[in-house]
Design a protein around this motif. Structure first.
Motif, short mmCIF file in Angstrom:
data_model
loop_
_atom_site.label_atom_id
_atom_site.label_comp_id
_atom_site.label_asym_id
_atom_site.label_seq_id
_atom_site.Cartn_x
_atom_site.Cartn_y
_atom_site.Cartn_z
N ALA A 9 40.88 44.24 2.29
CA ALA A 9 41.57 42.81 1.85
C ALA A 9 43.04 42.96 1.73
O ALA A 9 43.77 42.13 2.05
CB ALA A 9 40.97 42.46 0.43
N ALA A 10 43.26 44.33 1.01
CA ALA A 10 44.94 44.53 0.99
C ALA A 10 45.71 44.55 2.29
O ALA A 10 46.89 44.38 2.64
CB ALA A 10 45.36 45.57 0.00
N ASN A 11 45.09 45.18 3.38
CA ASN A 11 45.40 45.46 4.61
C ASN A 11 44.25 45.44 5.74
O ASN A 11 43.49 46.45 5.91
CB ASN A 11 46.03 46.86 4.63
CG ASN A 11 46.53 47.39 5.70
OD1 ASN A 11 46.54 46.56 7.08
ND2 ASN A 11 46.93 48.58 6.14
N PRO A 12 44.07 44.15 6.39
CA PRO A 12 43.01 43.97 7.21
C PRO A 12 43.13 44.84 8.39
O PRO A 12 42.19 44.95 9.36
CB PRO A 12 43.14 42.59 7.75
CG PRO A 12 44.03 41.82 6.38
CD PRO A 12 45.04 42.92 5.86
N SER A 13 44.33 45.71 8.72
CA SER A 13 44.56 46.61 10.01
C SER A 13 44.22 48.07 9.44
O SER A 13 44.68 48.71 10.17
CB SER A 13 45.82 46.58 10.46
OG SER A 13 46.17 44.97 10.86
N TYR A 14 43.48 48.23 8.37
CA TYR A 14 43.16 49.70 7.89
C TYR A 14 41.77 50.12 8.59
O TYR A 14 40.93 50.03 8.11
CB TYR A 14 43.02 49.64 6.48
CG TYR A 14 43.29 50.96 5.90
CD1 TYR A 14 43.22 52.21 6.50
CD2 TYR A 14 43.52 50.96 4.53
CE1 TYR A 14 43.27 53.39 5.95
CE2 TYR A 14 43.77 52.05 3.83
CZ TYR A 14 43.63 53.45 4.45
OH TYR A 14 44.00 54.68 3.99
N GLY A 15 42.10 50.71 9.86
CA GLY A 15 40.81 51.02 10.71
C GLY A 15 40.14 52.07 9.99
O GLY A 15 38.85 51.96 10.06
N LEU A 16 40.53 52.98 9.32
CA LEU A 16 39.91 54.10 8.53
C LEU A 16 38.86 53.44 7.54
O LEU A 16 37.73 53.87 7.27
CB LEU A 16 40.63 54.96 7.70
CG LEU A 16 41.41 56.13 8.75
CD1 LEU A 16 42.24 56.91 8.25
CD2 LEU A 16 40.36 56.92 9.55
N ALA A 17 39.52 52.45 6.56
CA ALA A 17 38.75 51.60 5.84
C ALA A 17 37.50 51.12 6.49
O ALA A 17 36.28 50.92 5.97
CB ALA A 17 39.51 50.85 4.76
N TRP A 18 37.67 50.34 7.68
CA TRP A 18 36.52 49.67 8.26
C TRP A 18 35.64 50.63 8.86
O TRP A 18 34.44 50.46 8.84
CB TRP A 18 37.29 48.90 9.40
CG TRP A 18 37.73 47.52 9.09
CD1 TRP A 18 39.39 47.36 9.02
CD2 TRP A 18 37.28 46.52 8.52
NE1 TRP A 18 39.67 46.05 8.65
CE2 TRP A 18 38.43 45.35 8.29
CE3 TRP A 18 35.97 45.97 8.40
CZ2 TRP A 18 38.07 44.03 7.87
CZ3 TRP A 18 35.77 44.79 7.81
CH2 TRP A 18 36.69 43.86 7.70
N PHE A 19 36.00 51.83 9.35
CA PHE A 19 35.14 52.87 9.76
C PHE A 19 34.19 53.11 8.51
O PHE A 19 33.01 53.28 8.75
CB PHE A 19 35.89 54.09 10.36
CG PHE A 19 34.79 54.98 10.55
CD1 PHE A 19 34.22 55.16 11.61
CD2 PHE A 19 34.54 56.23 9.51
CE1 PHE A 19 33.56 56.28 12.23
CE2 PHE A 19 33.77 57.31 10.10
CZ PHE A 19 33.10 57.23 11.30
N GLU A 20 34.71 53.40 7.43
CA GLU A 20 34.08 53.82 6.16
C GLU A 20 32.87 52.69 5.82
O GLU A 20 31.80 52.94 5.19
CB GLU A 20 34.93 54.21 4.99
CG GLU A 20 35.61 55.53 5.20
CD GLU A 20 34.64 56.87 5.46
OE1 GLU A 20 33.77 56.81 4.92
OE2 GLU A 20 35.00 57.58 6.23
N LEU A 21 33.42 51.31 5.82
CA LEU A 21 32.64 50.23 5.52
C LEU A 21 31.32 50.43 6.47
O LEU A 21 30.37 49.87 6.31
CB LEU A 21 33.26 48.98 5.68
CG LEU A 21 34.16 48.50 4.26
CD1 LEU A 21 35.13 47.30 4.76
CD2 LEU A 21 33.33 48.18 3.26
N GLY A 22 31.61 50.71 7.86
CA GLY A 22 30.59 50.85 8.72
C GLY A 22 29.42 51.80 8.44
O GLY A 22 28.23 51.51 8.44
N ARG A 23 30.13 53.11 7.79
CA ARG A 23 29.31 54.08 7.25
C ARG A 23 28.44 53.50 6.08
O ARG A 23 27.20 54.00 5.99
CB ARG A 23 30.26 55.34 6.92
CG ARG A 23 30.54 56.10 8.09
CD ARG A 23 31.21 57.33 7.60
NE ARG A 23 30.13 58.09 6.98
CZ ARG A 23 30.73 58.75 5.79
NH1 ARG A 23 31.74 58.64 5.08
NH2 ARG A 23 29.92 59.43 4.80
N VAL A 24 29.17 52.97 5.29
CA VAL A 24 28.23 52.34 3.87
C VAL A 24 27.14 51.19 4.39
O VAL A 24 26.06 51.55 3.91
CB VAL A 24 29.24 51.52 3.02
CG1 VAL A 24 28.53 50.83 1.88
CG2 VAL A 24 30.25 52.66 2.53
N ALA A 25 27.62 50.57 5.49
CA ALA A 25 26.53 49.55 5.96
C ALA A 25 25.46 50.31 6.64
O ALA A 25 24.21 50.01 6.41
CB ALA A 25 26.85 48.57 7.00
#
Length: 183
Positions: free
Chosen positions: A62-78
């Motif tokens: 939310a703070a940085n929609p371009s944060y690729g590593l955070a998106w990757f980790e969200l994928g892992r959580v899912a």
């Protein structure tokens, strides 16, 4: 942003409680950086509190929609929660942001295979020649009705791969297992 200079030492010492306190304090500050949220999520995971990870990763993107590593980790959580559609969306986003990241591409391909999204899976496995990629390409070809004979025969020729090949051959909806495995 407040001082993060103590964080590397805390992480190196695996002092998760101290790292968590520091990052939570920084997260409450004025306009915290997305890296604070991301690192807090990773520290919580390492410290045995994985149930809190998703919240902080969502704040990071939310703070940085371009944060690729955070998106990757969200994928892992899912994936951990067996939310395959959410995992696919997160890995797609991570892939767009980090197109050369092999882990992102591989995880995206795996999720796409499980969901039957053959186009995405093909893109993820096309450029690779390792066992997993070759098995994935066979499965995609079988599922999409392509001629699989050459792919299947090439896979079966690798004797050490046969257990995984047989598993893949029997997993595909449109695949076929030859009665004689000897060439």
């Amino acid at each position: 942003m407040k001082d993060l200079s103590f964080l590397p030492a805390l992480l190196a010492a695996k002092d998760w409680p101290a790292a968590e306190r520091l990052l939570r304090r920084l997260a409450k500050g004025k306009a915290p950086h997305s890296a604070v949220f991301y690192n807090l999520a990773k520290v919580l995971e390492a410290g045995g509190k994985p149930d809190q990870k998703k919240h902080w990763l969502e704040r990071a993107v939310a703070a940085n929609p371009s944060y690729g590593l955070a998106w990757f980790e969200l994928g892992r959580v899912a994936l951990e929660h067996k939310a395959l559609s959410d995992a696919l969306a997160a890995f797609v986003r991570a892939s767009v942001l980090m197109p050369d990241d092999a882990d992102t591409q591989r995880n995206l391909g795996r999720v796409a295979l499980r969901l039957g999204d053959w186009d995405i899976a093909t893109d993820c496995f096309l450029a690779h020649s390792d066992q997993e990629a070759r098995l994935a390409r066979y499965r995609i070809a079988a599922e999409t009705g392509s001629d699989i004979t050459d792919l299947r025969d090439a896979l079966l020729a690798e004797r050490s791969w046969r257990p995984e090949v047989i598993k893949t051959l029997t997993r595909t909806a449109k695949g076929s297992v030859p009665l004689n495995l000897e060439p």
